[in-house]
Write an enzyme that holds these catalytic residues in place. Sequence first.
Site, short mmCIF file in Angstrom:
data_model
loop_
_atom_site.label_atom_id
_atom_site.label_comp_id
_atom_site.label_asym_id
_atom_site.label_seq_id
_atom_site.Cartn_x
_atom_site.Cartn_y
_atom_site.Cartn_z
N ALA A 289 23.11 24.37 14.34
CA ALA A 289 23.69 25.40 15.20
C ALA A 289 24.65 26.30 14.43
O ALA A 289 24.65 27.52 14.60
CB ALA A 289 24.40 24.74 16.37
N GLY B 104 10.99 15.27 15.13
CA GLY B 104 11.36 16.54 14.52
C GLY B 104 11.30 17.70 15.50
O GLY B 104 10.93 17.54 16.67
N ALA C 23 10.73 37.37 27.31
CA ALA C 23 10.35 38.58 26.60
C ALA C 23 9.01 38.40 25.88
O ALA C 23 8.71 37.31 25.37
CB ALA C 23 11.42 38.95 25.59
N ASP D 212 17.20 28.56 13.79
CA ASP D 212 16.09 27.64 13.55
C ASP D 212 14.78 28.35 13.24
O ASP D 212 13.92 27.82 12.54
CB ASP D 212 15.89 26.72 14.76
CG ASP D 212 17.03 25.73 14.94
OD1 ASP D 212 17.96 25.74 14.11
OD2 ASP D 212 16.99 24.95 15.90
N HIS E 227 49.61 11.46 5.96
CA HIS E 227 49.50 10.01 6.18
C HIS E 227 50.05 9.69 7.56
O HIS E 227 51.09 10.21 7.95
CB HIS E 227 50.30 9.27 5.12
CG HIS E 227 50.32 7.77 5.33
ND1 HIS E 227 49.26 6.96 5.02
CD2 HIS E 227 51.29 6.96 5.84
CE1 HIS E 227 49.56 5.72 5.32
NE2 HIS E 227 50.79 5.69 5.82
N GLY F 290 15.06 30.11 18.35
CA GLY F 290 15.37 28.69 18.21
C GLY F 290 14.18 27.81 17.90
O GLY F 290 13.20 28.23 17.28
N SER F 291 14.26 26.57 18.38
CA SER F 291 13.22 25.58 18.08
C SER F 291 12.97 24.71 19.31
O SER F 291 13.70 24.79 20.30
CB SER F 291 13.65 24.71 16.90
OG SER F 291 14.84 23.99 17.20
#
Length: 465
Positions: A319, A271, A120, A311, A444, A149-150
């Site tokens: 997410a 990153g 797009a 992001d 437990h 997003g990223s």
Amino acid sequence: MTQTLKTKVLIIGAGTGGYVAGIRCGQLGLETVLVDASPGLGGTCLNVGCIPSKAIIHAAGKFETVAKAAGDGTLGITASTPAIDLSKTVEWKDGVVKKLNAGVAALLKKAKVKVIKGWAEFSDAKTCTVKTEDGDLRISAEHVILATGSEPVELPFLPFGGDVISSTEALSLPEVPKKLVVVGGGYIGLELGIAFRKLGAEVAIVEMADRILPLYDKALTDPVAKWLEKHGVQLLLGARAGGFGDGKLNVTDKDGNPMQLDADKVLVTVGRRARTQGWGLENMGVAMNGPFVKIDERCATSMKNVWAIGDLTGEPMLAHKGSAQGEVVAEIIAGHDRVFDPTTIAAVCFTEPEIVSAGLGHEDVKGRDDVIQAVFPFAAIGRALAIEAGEDGGFVRVIASKSDHRLLGVQAVGQHVSELSNSFAQMLEMGAVLEDVAGTIHVHPTLGEAFHEASLRALGHAIHI
């Protein structure tokens, strides 16, 4: 000839934010179109991130277990020396991804969301042209949800290509590299570096900071650092990577000395950045917050009826944050009174051992005398010892207000602690006090008992320590 399409809601990006927004829009009866250019639905997380990386990490753990049994044995179990055909492991991983791709597609179809495959590009805030296999399609919408997003950050002196790879390529390698150098000691680099070490690669990690995982406090990262040392991972802290050629990565160590590291593959994980280029964001007139799209507590941008989630809107790039924002926006568009205002967004690092952090951490309250901190070690938890999870220095830590005992933060490091993250987040979201955790009968034997005991200890009466 360009076709035209009008819709109530247009979503750009089918990651965990976009597809969840689409499903919720469909459930609420909103006419929705979802545009995504990726081969499979689900975005980075499902295709080349969270899910495939955890699959490879799981396989690496299995291989490590068999390798232990092939040595001196483990738990009385012995085995022949194992071998790994990584191409078959990747094939299995791809099968998991495809199954989830199909699941997302089915859910969107059930919600009557129209999915369009293509790229797009916006000409204004509410209009875009999508390049599809069948030609160009012009779409206009009353509401637009941006969920692009990223993408991995590329270093100019270490461009991706050939033997310099991002996490995407690392998850589809046909064989285990003999020598892997990871540039970046954050969670992505360490998760994959540890996995490949378990699979038999020689691994070195180059990190500019003076310690690994700088977003977490030292007590949480120490058990991971000890694992790296124990398993022969070369750790270069305060170091800077340089160029790569002829199978050697140039590095400057913490003292400024040049050195070279042999590498079959160089995995760059320094990153991720918001995906803001190439789809016409500059034509939409939305305000920015540095490199991210600026939003308010409703995930609304500065342009009316244009929303942004995930992001693209900044840290934390997780997410589950995008999914939660997607639900909120869909409900706002449908007329519900909603805001995105979570008490906490828990984060998990799938290293060895795993790390969980929710709410305020140790560094956030350092020097404050109005808080209580208490730690309970997994070494005192029966379930942890029974599954070999109590001997790596793991623990659960609670941080609470001294005046009213309100929980402010919970952290843990240890094997399988990722499964405790939802319990931590839930207690914080509900505004629990230490007495709420202490008064909940914990099953437990489970690892969750450490949360119970840490809360008891904060109140001054832990039982098992």
